[in-house]
Scaffold this motif. Structure first.
Motif, PDB file in Angstrom:
ATOM      1  N   UNK A   1       0.687  -1.401  -0.027  1.00 47.12           N
ATOM      2  CA  UNK A   1      -0.164  -0.001   0.017  1.00 47.12           C
ATOM      3  C   UNK A   1       0.894   1.337  -0.062  1.00 47.12           C
ATOM      4  N   UNK A   2       2.240   1.296   0.408  1.00 43.82           N
ATOM      5  CA  UNK A   2       3.232   2.357   0.369  1.00 43.82           C
ATOM      6  C   UNK A   2       3.667   2.276  -0.946  1.00 43.82           C
ATOM      7  N   UNK A   3       3.716   1.265  -1.730  1.00 42.47           N
ATOM      8  CA  UNK A   3       4.507   1.029  -2.942  1.00 42.47           C
ATOM      9  C   UNK A   3       5.974   1.003  -2.764  1.00 42.47           C
ATOM     10  N   UNK A   4       6.214   0.466  -1.666  1.00 45.95           N
ATOM     11  CA  UNK A   4       7.728  -0.045  -1.566  1.00 45.95           C
ATOM     12  C   UNK A   4       8.145  -1.322  -1.799  1.00 45.95           C
ATOM     13  N   UNK A   5       6.994  -2.145  -1.976  1.00 40.19           N
ATOM     14  CA  UNK A   5       7.316  -3.708  -2.355  1.00 40.19           C
ATOM     15  C   UNK A   5       6.547  -3.921  -3.800  1.00 40.19           C
ATOM     16  N   UNK A   6       7.428  -4.555  -4.752  1.00 37.20           N
ATOM     17  CA  UNK A   6       6.945  -5.044  -6.032  1.00 37.20           C
ATOM     18  C   UNK A   6       6.102  -6.071  -5.884  1.00 37.20           C
ATOM     19  N   UNK A   7       4.858  -5.967  -6.275  1.00 33.43           N
ATOM     20  CA  UNK A   7       3.864  -7.024  -6.147  1.00 33.43           C
ATOM     21  C   UNK A   7       3.927  -7.966  -7.183  1.00 33.43           C
ATOM     22  N   UNK A   8       3.788  -9.323  -6.614  1.00 33.66           N
ATOM     23  CA  UNK A   8       3.795 -10.375  -7.955  1.00 33.66           C
ATOM     24  C   UNK A   8       2.486 -10.630  -8.262  1.00 33.66           C
ATOM     25  N   UNK A   9       2.255 -10.923  -9.416  1.00 37.03           N
ATOM     26  CA  UNK A   9       1.192 -10.914 -10.181  1.00 37.03           C
ATOM     27  C   UNK A   9      -0.030 -11.857  -9.520  1.00 37.03           C
ATOM     28  N   UNK A  10       0.408 -13.278  -8.893  1.00 37.33           N
ATOM     29  CA  UNK A  10      -0.471 -13.920  -7.988  1.00 37.33           C
ATOM     30  C   UNK A  10      -0.976 -13.365  -6.841  1.00 37.33           C
ATOM     31  N   UNK A  11      -0.097 -12.608  -6.266  1.00 38.81           N
ATOM     32  CA  UNK A  11      -0.535 -11.852  -5.071  1.00 38.81           C
ATOM     33  C   UNK A  11      -1.707 -10.840  -5.600  1.00 38.81           C
ATOM     34  N   UNK A  12      -1.402 -10.100  -6.488  1.00 42.24           N
ATOM     35  CA  UNK A  12      -2.362  -9.266  -7.186  1.00 42.24           C
ATOM     36  C   UNK A  12      -3.670  -9.724  -7.504  1.00 42.24           C
ATOM     37  N   UNK A  13      -3.698 -10.762  -8.098  1.00 38.81           N
ATOM     38  CA  UNK A  13      -4.851 -11.667  -8.371  1.00 38.81           C
ATOM     39  C   UNK A  13      -5.619 -12.024  -7.273  1.00 38.81           C
ATOM     40  N   UNK A  14      -4.927 -12.350  -5.838  1.00 43.91           N
ATOM     41  CA  UNK A  14      -5.522 -12.779  -4.757  1.00 43.91           C
ATOM     42  C   UNK A  14      -6.128 -11.710  -4.052  1.00 43.91           C
ATOM     43  N   UNK A  15      -5.480 -10.497  -4.056  1.00 36.85           N
ATOM     44  CA  UNK A  15      -6.028  -9.236  -3.714  1.00 36.85           C
ATOM     45  C   UNK A  15      -7.207  -8.701  -4.327  1.00 36.85           C
ATOM     46  N   UNK A  16      -7.263  -8.921  -5.493  1.00 33.93           N
ATOM     47  CA  UNK A  16      -8.396  -8.590  -6.642  1.00 33.93           C
ATOM     48  C   UNK A  16      -9.645  -9.568  -6.161  1.00 33.93           C
ATOM     49  N   UNK A  17      -9.498 -10.799  -6.001  1.00 33.97           N
ATOM     50  CA  UNK A  17     -10.186 -11.681  -5.540  1.00 33.97           C
ATOM     51  C   UNK A  17     -10.912 -11.511  -4.156  1.00 33.97           C
ATOM     52  N   UNK A  18     -10.034 -11.271  -3.342  1.00 37.46           N
ATOM     53  CA  UNK A  18     -10.438 -10.903  -1.905  1.00 37.46           C
ATOM     54  C   UNK A  18     -11.251  -9.704  -1.675  1.00 37.46           C
TER      55      UNK A  18
END
Length: 69
Positions: free
Chosen positions: A39-56
């Motif tokens: 949420x601070x933009x200090x970590x590069x998100x992995x696609x799988x995690x972004x998919x899980x975030x969207x789903x959640x």
């Protein structure tokens, strides 16, 4: 997409859906520190995690990662 824009979108959707960082982190199986860094933009998100975030959050991956909106 720039990480800071993505970070803002993750935070905004989380708040819109009424989740605390802890609640969303628990749903994702990650620590609050990991979610906070996304949420601070200090970590590069992995696609799988972004998919899980969207789903959640009950949104589409494209909606979460859309730029220029």
């Amino acid at each position: 997409m720039e990480y800071d824009q993505l970070a803002q979108r993750i935070r905004a959707f989380r708040k819109l859906k009424g989740f605390t960082q802890q609640q969303l982190a628990d749903r994702l199986g990650v620590s609050v520190a990991v979610l906070g860094s996304l949420e601070r933009g200090t970590r590069k998100p992995e696609t799988k995690l972004l998919e899980r975030i969207a789903e959640s959050l009950g949104i589409g991956y494209e909606e979460l990662t859309a730029s220029g909106k």
